[in-house]
Enzyme design. Structure first.
Site, PDB file in Angstrom:
ATOM      1  NE  ARG A 122      -1.813   2.422  -1.224  1.00 61.92           N
ATOM      2  CZ  ARG A 122      -0.278   2.477  -0.206  1.00 61.92           C
ATOM      3  NH1 ARG A 122       0.580   2.178  -0.835  1.00 61.92           N
ATOM      4  NH2 ARG A 122      -0.049   4.108   0.861  1.00 61.92           N
TER       5      ARG A 122
ATOM      6  CD  GLU B 235       9.268   4.169   7.667  1.00 63.97           C
ATOM      7  OE1 GLU B 235       8.957   3.905   6.478  1.00 63.97           O
ATOM      8  OE2 GLU B 235       8.413   4.894   7.797  1.00 63.97           O
TER       9      GLU B 235
ATOM     10  CG  ASN C 236       8.723  11.458   4.306  1.00 59.76           C
ATOM     11  OD1 ASN C 236       9.368  11.627   3.113  1.00 59.76           O
ATOM     12  ND2 ASN C 236       7.918  10.788   5.092  1.00 59.76           N
TER      13      ASN C 236
ATOM     14  NE  ARG D 194       9.720   7.394   2.751  1.00 61.61           N
ATOM     15  CZ  ARG D 194       8.225   7.730   2.291  1.00 61.61           C
ATOM     16  NH1 ARG D 194       7.741   8.365   3.211  1.00 61.61           N
ATOM     17  NH2 ARG D 194       7.668   5.641   2.171  1.00 61.61           N
TER      18      ARG D 194
ATOM     19  CG  HIS E 128       6.397  -0.016   3.579  1.00 63.68           C
ATOM     20  ND1 HIS E 128       5.376  -0.042   3.676  1.00 63.68           N
ATOM     21  CD2 HIS E 128       5.799   1.107   3.739  1.00 63.68           C
ATOM     22  CE1 HIS E 128       3.720   0.568   3.799  1.00 63.68           C
ATOM     23  NE2 HIS E 128       4.405   1.265   3.963  1.00 63.68           N
TER      24      HIS E 128
END
Ligand code: AMP
Length: 397
Positions: A241, A384, A7, A90, A180
């Site tokens: 955010r 993940e 990743n 990823r 996601h």
């Protein structure tokens, strides 16, 4: 058979080495400050740790440090790179080109590069990771791309087109892509595995709540709608955010304070959400502690975050026309029992009752609504990396 999962971010790179016989993690690690100074922390499954400050002017040197850690350091887990069968990456943005994971070749790299326009912070870094692996492993070791967006490609236009002039979709491919996706896919599959629920006819909502947050409505095991949009800024308030809000606020602030589009983007992505409202932190633990100590804005941020999650879940229950199960995952979803209890309290009208004992447990797949609740509410820790490793294995077989 061992799969190396990568990743790669712009200045950091996370990795895991997974043994596919057991699906156990042999080692995992993190390279940071790539392009600035460089350091690596590498942990073997048996607890041995190797960490070092190593010059990492580019991702190539970061990968060299990882190879040293894995094959030669005190925390080595393999003798040589030949033991690695394949590499899974990823990739954040797959646009509308990829609805599934793919084996990487020149064409795939070209598309990932072109899609950098939609994910300027992520895709270029992901590509650097792929190129560094080619340099290190050569062509013999297959590489696979697993996209954060691909699970959401089953959405219909009704869900993904934005209500702005259609030409922007035609011209710039502006639409909802979601994010996601790998996590939503994993926890939904786990839900089917642990409950024996059938995909067909199922209505599920998965809540990935971490520093970034997204909620996905899943019908028949396929993404129906998701809260993140063109970018991971859409949806509801997160650590830093804003999530969705009245777009006029942006032009108003820009005009008042003479801010550029980039300034506004910076405020919305890095200075808003739980941090912006509380003024304390982007971390729910700090904000909860401050609220407990009487900080009014911290309390407001906590209340707003819970309210927005409840509102999203409610809107997706209506969109799905019912609900069978709700899943919580991510750092907050897995650990914040008070948030889960607050959500369940508000959903009592659906016949949901919190199982306080189970809700207090951690780190396992568990049902947190009572056994006789009409809707199952579950905590399922996300993984993940395992999805990336499984997809990689199935594509190279
Ligand atoms: P993630 O991005 O999935 O790693 O999640 C990170 C977030 O999880 C942090 O910012 C924390 O707000 C939250 N978190 C982690 N542990 C806890 C905890 N025990 N209680 C509440 N929130 C937590």
């Amino acid at each position: 058979m061992k799969i190396f999962v990568v990743n790669a971010g712009s200045s950091s790179m996370k990795y895991q080495l997974i043994d596919m016989e057991t699906e156990g993690v042999l080692a995992k690690g993190l390279c940071e400050r790539i392009g600035v100074t460089g350091c690596i922390t590498h942990k073997a499954a048996d607890g041995r740790v190797y960490s070092a400050d190593t010059a990492m002017p580019t991702h190539a040197e970061a990968f060299e440090a990882v190879v040293y850690a894995m094959t030669q350091s005190d925390a080595k887990v393999i003798d040589s790179l030949d033991e690695i069968t394949a590499i899974g990456h990823r990739i954040v943005q797959g646009g509308d080109t990829y609805s599934e994971s793919v084996k990487i070749d020149e064409d795939v790299m070209k598309v990932v590069d072109e899609l950098s326009e939609l994910a300027p912070l992520h895709n270029p870094a992901n590509l650097l990771g792929i190129k560094a692996c080619y340099k290190l492993f050569g062509d013999k070791t297959p590489q696979v791309a697993v996209f954060d967006t691909s699970f959401h490609q089953t959405m219909e236009a009704t869900q993904y087109v934005y209500p702005i002039p259609y030409e922007y979709y035609d011209k710039y491919k502006i639409r909802r892509y979601g994010a996601h996706g790998t996590s939503h896919r994993y926890v939904c599959d786990e839900l089917f595995n642990i409950t024996g629920m059938k995909k067909e006819g199922s209505k599920v909502i998965t809540c990935h709540l971490g520093n970034g947050c997204s909620i996905t409505a899943i019908k028949d095991g396929k993404c129906f709608d998701t809260s993140m949009g063109f970018t991971p800024l859409d949806g509801f308030m997160m650590g830093t955010r804003s999530g969705a809000m009245d777009p006029s606020v942006l032009t108003y602030i820009a005009n008042k304070d003479g801010l550029s589009a980039d300034d506004i983007s910076n405020i919305l992505n890095k200075k808003s959400g739980v941090l912006g409202v509380s003024g304390v932190s982007n971390d729910n633990r700090d904000v909860a502690a401050a609220a407990e100590a009487g900080n009014e804005r911290a309390k407001l941020a906590t209340d707003m975050q819970r309210y927005q999650i409840i509102k999203f879940i409610g809107s997706y229950i209506a969109a799905l026309g019912g609900i069978d199960a709700i899943v919580f995952t991510g750092g907050i979803g897995e650990n914040d029992k008070d948030l889960r209890a607050a959500v369940m309290e508000n959903l009592k009208f659906l016949g949901i009752e919190c199982d306080a004992e189970n809700n207090a447990k951690r780190g396992e797949n568990i049902r947190v609504s009572t056994a006789d609740s009409k809707v199952g509410v579950y905590v399922i820790p996300t993984n993940e990396e395992l999805v990336i490793a499984r997809d990689t294995l199935s594509l190279i077989k």
